[in-house]
Design an enzyme around this catalytic site. Sequence first.
Site, PDB file in Angstrom:
ATOM      1  N   LYS A  46      26.752  -2.994  15.393  1.00  0.00           N
ATOM      2  CA  LYS A  46      27.231  -2.333  16.608  1.00  0.00           C
ATOM      3  C   LYS A  46      28.517  -3.025  17.035  1.00  0.00           C
ATOM      4  O   LYS A  46      28.507  -4.237  17.290  1.00  0.00           O
ATOM      5  CB  LYS A  46      26.152  -2.475  17.689  1.00  0.00           C
ATOM      6  CG  LYS A  46      26.361  -1.580  18.878  1.00  0.00           C
ATOM      7  CD  LYS A  46      25.051  -1.449  19.638  1.00  0.00           C
ATOM      8  CE  LYS A  46      25.255  -0.810  20.982  1.00  0.00           C
ATOM      9  NZ  LYS A  46      24.001  -0.779  21.744  1.00  0.00           N
TER      10      LYS A  46
ATOM     11  N   GLY B  46      29.555   5.993  17.196  1.00  0.00           N
ATOM     12  CA  GLY B  46      30.980   5.919  17.476  1.00  0.00           C
ATOM     13  C   GLY B  46      31.531   4.504  17.345  1.00  0.00           C
ATOM     14  O   GLY B  46      32.737   4.285  17.344  1.00  0.00           O
ATOM     15  N   ARG B  47      30.621   3.541  17.290  1.00  0.00           N
ATOM     16  CA  ARG B  47      31.055   2.141  17.150  1.00  0.00           C
ATOM     17  C   ARG B  47      29.985   1.388  16.378  1.00  0.00           C
ATOM     18  O   ARG B  47      29.720   0.226  16.651  1.00  0.00           O
ATOM     19  CB  ARG B  47      31.222   1.514  18.531  1.00  0.00           C
ATOM     20  CG  ARG B  47      29.982   1.736  19.356  1.00  0.00           C
ATOM     21  CD  ARG B  47      29.886   0.911  20.538  1.00  0.00           C
ATOM     22  NE  ARG B  47      28.878   1.536  21.385  1.00  0.00           N
ATOM     23  CZ  ARG B  47      28.282   0.978  22.375  1.00  0.00           C
ATOM     24  NH1 ARG B  47      28.605  -0.234  22.702  1.00  0.00           N
ATOM     25  NH2 ARG B  47      27.387   1.607  23.083  1.00  0.00           N
TER      26      ARG B  47
ATOM     27  N   ASP C 162      19.136   0.175  22.268  1.00  0.00           N
ATOM     28  CA  ASP C 162      20.396   0.268  23.012  1.00  0.00           C
ATOM     29  C   ASP C 162      20.316  -0.381  24.396  1.00  0.00           C
ATOM     30  O   ASP C 162      20.267   0.290  25.429  1.00  0.00           O
ATOM     31  CB  ASP C 162      20.884   1.727  23.099  1.00  0.00           C
ATOM     32  CG  ASP C 162      21.577   2.141  21.805  1.00  0.00           C
ATOM     33  OD1 ASP C 162      21.740   1.279  20.915  1.00  0.00           O
ATOM     34  OD2 ASP C 162      21.961   3.314  21.683  1.00  0.00           O
TER      35      ASP C 162
ATOM     36  N   GLY D 212      26.868  10.439  18.228  1.00  0.00           N
ATOM     37  CA  GLY D 212      26.867   9.820  16.891  1.00  0.00           C
ATOM     38  C   GLY D 212      27.296   8.373  16.989  1.00  0.00           C
ATOM     39  O   GLY D 212      27.657   7.878  18.059  1.00  0.00           O
TER      40      GLY D 212
ATOM     41  N   ARG E 298      16.633   9.141  16.432  1.00  0.00           N
ATOM     42  CA  ARG E 298      16.592   9.303  17.886  1.00  0.00           C
ATOM     43  C   ARG E 298      16.191  10.740  18.217  1.00  0.00           C
ATOM     44  O   ARG E 298      16.384  11.642  17.391  1.00  0.00           O
ATOM     45  CB  ARG E 298      17.988   9.056  18.477  1.00  0.00           C
ATOM     46  CG  ARG E 298      18.605   7.713  18.092  1.00  0.00           C
ATOM     47  CD  ARG E 298      20.134   7.777  18.179  1.00  0.00           C
ATOM     48  NE  ARG E 298      20.747   6.587  17.603  1.00  0.00           N
ATOM     49  CZ  ARG E 298      21.131   5.505  18.299  1.00  0.00           C
ATOM     50  NH1 ARG E 298      21.003   5.493  19.612  1.00  0.00           N
ATOM     51  NH2 ARG E 298      21.660   4.470  17.703  1.00  0.00           N
TER      52      ARG E 298
ATOM     53  N   ARG F 294      21.967  -5.693  14.118  1.00  0.00           N
ATOM     54  CA  ARG F 294      20.606  -5.538  14.620  1.00  0.00           C
ATOM     55  C   ARG F 294      19.719  -4.874  13.579  1.00  0.00           C
ATOM     56  O   ARG F 294      20.198  -4.261  12.627  1.00  0.00           O
ATOM     57  CB  ARG F 294      20.597  -4.780  15.938  1.00  0.00           C
ATOM     58  CG  ARG F 294      20.825  -3.293  15.810  1.00  0.00           C
ATOM     59  CD  ARG F 294      20.778  -2.615  17.195  1.00  0.00           C
ATOM     60  NE  ARG F 294      21.052  -1.191  17.051  1.00  0.00           N
ATOM     61  CZ  ARG F 294      21.356  -0.387  18.049  1.00  0.00           C
ATOM     62  NH1 ARG F 294      21.430  -0.851  19.285  1.00  0.00           N
ATOM     63  NH2 ARG F 294      21.568   0.896  17.853  1.00  0.00           N
TER      64      ARG F 294
ATOM     65  N   ASP G   3      19.605  10.241  23.458  1.00  0.00           N
ATOM     66  CA  ASP G   3      20.162   9.557  22.278  1.00  0.00           C
ATOM     67  C   ASP G   3      19.747   8.091  22.254  1.00  0.00           C
ATOM     68  O   ASP G   3      19.974   7.409  21.250  1.00  0.00           O
ATOM     69  CB  ASP G   3      21.693   9.693  22.238  1.00  0.00           C
ATOM     70  CG  ASP G   3      22.350   9.266  23.537  1.00  0.00           C
ATOM     71  OD1 ASP G   3      21.983   9.811  24.592  1.00  0.00           O
ATOM     72  OD2 ASP G   3      23.215   8.374  23.502  1.00  0.00           O
ATOM     73  N   ASN G   4      19.162   7.601  23.328  1.00  0.00           N
ATOM     74  CA  ASN G   4      18.654   6.230  23.355  1.00  0.00           C
ATOM     75  C   ASN G   4      17.125   6.212  23.340  1.00  0.00           C
ATOM     76  O   ASN G   4      16.509   5.227  23.765  1.00  0.00           O
ATOM     77  CB  ASN G   4      19.172   5.497  24.591  1.00  0.00           C
ATOM     78  CG  ASN G   4      20.682   5.281  24.538  1.00  0.00           C
ATOM     79  OD1 ASN G   4      21.269   5.243  23.450  1.00  0.00           O
ATOM     80  ND2 ASN G   4      21.305   5.159  25.687  1.00  0.00           N
TER      81      ASN G   4
HETATM   82  P1  AMP Z   1      25.494   4.186  24.191  1.00  0.00           P
HETATM   83  O1  AMP Z   1      26.135   3.788  25.448  1.00  0.00           O
HETATM   84  O2  AMP Z   1      25.343   3.070  23.203  1.00  0.00           O
HETATM   85  O3  AMP Z   1      24.202   4.885  24.355  1.00  0.00           O
HETATM   86  O4  AMP Z   1      26.532   5.201  23.497  1.00  0.00           O
HETATM   87  C1  AMP Z   1      26.747   6.552  23.878  1.00  0.00           C
HETATM   88  C2  AMP Z   1      27.754   7.189  22.948  1.00  0.00           C
HETATM   89  O5  AMP Z   1      29.063   6.658  23.168  1.00  0.00           O
HETATM   90  C3  AMP Z   1      27.469   7.008  21.475  1.00  0.00           C
HETATM   91  O6  AMP Z   1      27.841   8.186  20.786  1.00  0.00           O
HETATM   92  C4  AMP Z   1      28.367   5.848  21.105  1.00  0.00           C
HETATM   93  O7  AMP Z   1      28.676   5.835  19.741  1.00  0.00           O
HETATM   94  C5  AMP Z   1      29.596   6.119  21.960  1.00  0.00           C
HETATM   95  N1  AMP Z   1      30.365   4.896  22.255  1.00  0.00           N
HETATM   96  C6  AMP Z   1      30.033   3.933  23.126  1.00  0.00           C
HETATM   97  N2  AMP Z   1      30.968   2.965  23.148  1.00  0.00           N
HETATM   98  C7  AMP Z   1      31.926   3.304  22.273  1.00  0.00           C
HETATM   99  C8  AMP Z   1      33.163   2.710  21.845  1.00  0.00           C
HETATM  100  N3  AMP Z   1      33.592   1.539  22.320  1.00  0.00           N
HETATM  101  N4  AMP Z   1      33.889   3.369  20.926  1.00  0.00           N
HETATM  102  C9  AMP Z   1      33.452   4.541  20.426  1.00  0.00           C
HETATM  103  N5  AMP Z   1      32.313   5.153  20.784  1.00  0.00           N
HETATM  104  C10 AMP Z   1      31.556   4.553  21.691  1.00  0.00           C
HETATM  105 MG    MG Z   2      23.136   4.661  22.544  1.00  0.00          MG
END
Ligand code: AMP
Ligand code: MG
Length: 492
Positions: free
Chosen positions: A113, A92-93, A262, A90, A183, A176, A252-253
């Site tokens: 983001k 997360g940021r 992403d 989900g 996804r 963005r 998820d990407n």
């Molecule tokens: P991504 O690397 O963007 O594909 O993210 C993979 C997962 O990790 C997703 O659920 C993001 O929301 C979570 N995530 C990545 N970086 C962070 C962060 N700094 N804080 C919280 N969640 C994160």
């Molecule tokens: Mg991602």
Amino acid sequence: MTPSQLFPFDNTYAAELEGLYTAWQGAKFPEPAIVKFNHELAEELGLDGATLDNAQGARFFTGSESPEGASPLAQIYAGHQFGGFSAQLGDGRALLVGELVDTKGMRRDLHLKGSGPTPFSRGGDGKAAIGPVLREYLIGEFMHAVRIPTTRSLAACTTGESVYRESALPGAVLARVASSHLRVGTFQYFANHGVKEKLQRLADYSINRHFPELTGGDAPYLKFLRSVVKRQAELVAKWMSIGFVHGVMNTDNTTISGETIDYGPCAFVDAYDPQSVYSSIDRRGRYAYVNQPPATKWNLARFAETLLDLIDPDDSDRAIQLATDAVEEFAELYEPAWLGEMCAKLGLPGVRPGDDKLVNDLLSVMASESADFTNTFRGLGQALRGDDASVRSLLLSSAKFDDWLVLWRKRHESEAGDPLAKAEAMDRVNPIYIPRNHKVEEALVAATALDFAPFEKLVQVLADPYTEVAGQEAFAGSAPVEFGPYTTYCGT
Ligand code: AMP
Ligand code: MG
């Protein structure tokens, strides 16, 4: 002007998909400031850039303040990460701020983001550092410039606070724009939770948003699957044609829209090696350059699994057969898409039998000579004009390359068209400027010390990647030897 006029939001995800997200607000940052604002994109979105490229805009684009009409929310999704299933991911940021209908009538998500923790942060800080934010800004805009479907970058802001990774880094947020943030992982979340009603609402919403022509017709869910397979096949063919390595092709990407999303530890192949891997976490090369088409197909198989119950609720064997056939169409869609891209790079307007061998033979010479991917194709344009020097300097000692040149020239002789016009067409598909890994690093290192000049210059050079400009030679060369092998980090 009131803030509601600033963003004429029309938020269908929030309105139609209740239960599939959590309404949320961004963090309050101490000192939001715009580093880069994309006026051209703002105009396309029907926004008035002049009223947003300022401190007020920075509060909106970091999530510190919510503009009128926004319905900020964190989306829920799951995903296979490097082959292993995570049932709960989900935003997360990140936050979906709202949707805008652009000047061409296309619905676009405005998404942040790095805007602070959400219920899906899983122990993360929900924040982002300046380096990864500007990398995503740069690469997304470059992909757009080379006509590859992609999320776009509207604004990059610093937040005025530090984020802690291996060291303290300037915090930042990327605003963005995407044609959606649906996804494969979004579908996996609801399929895995066995809530068919929500899955069906999600599928109907996605069809309506991305493939409205399927609404109300026969077998909409099977056709939906086939449409996504097609978009993703065409997307990865384009990645391959430009030497792009995404680095984290988790489900998820992987978008339903067929846009690249992403940009994390992504990179571009320089000295051609089909096994190129850059991400420090991709130890086994699951997402190596050459593995990207099969990785896409694998992700599409995971997508197909989520739709089985919708494809045929009464006969699961039939659903599996139909879904399998749809995923198996990947190769039939990918191969011609890829060959079409590659033939265009060789100046061949149409594909003929034997052209696949011509392309593959060149790639194998390039691999054995470690030729620069980008400059080889650009140099071939010059070779067609009669000047072999530049391409020979890349494939210097190769008798095999000489043989290949003879065959390529013969192939051109059998194809109508003026060689100069063909060479010009090649220059319009073979960029001279790409985000060279060492140039991206240089820009991000400077930005981390809050010197944004190299980043600005790189954005400017990459906005017009096909036109050679005197004085920009440093952006067209492969990395100096001392740069060494390139490793990228997920560092969010
Ligand atoms: P991504 O690397 O963007 O594909 O993210 C993979 C997962 O990790 C997703 O659920 C993001 O929301 C979570 N995530 C990545 N970086 C962070 C962060 N700094 N804080 C919280 N969640 C994160
Ligand atoms: Mg991602």
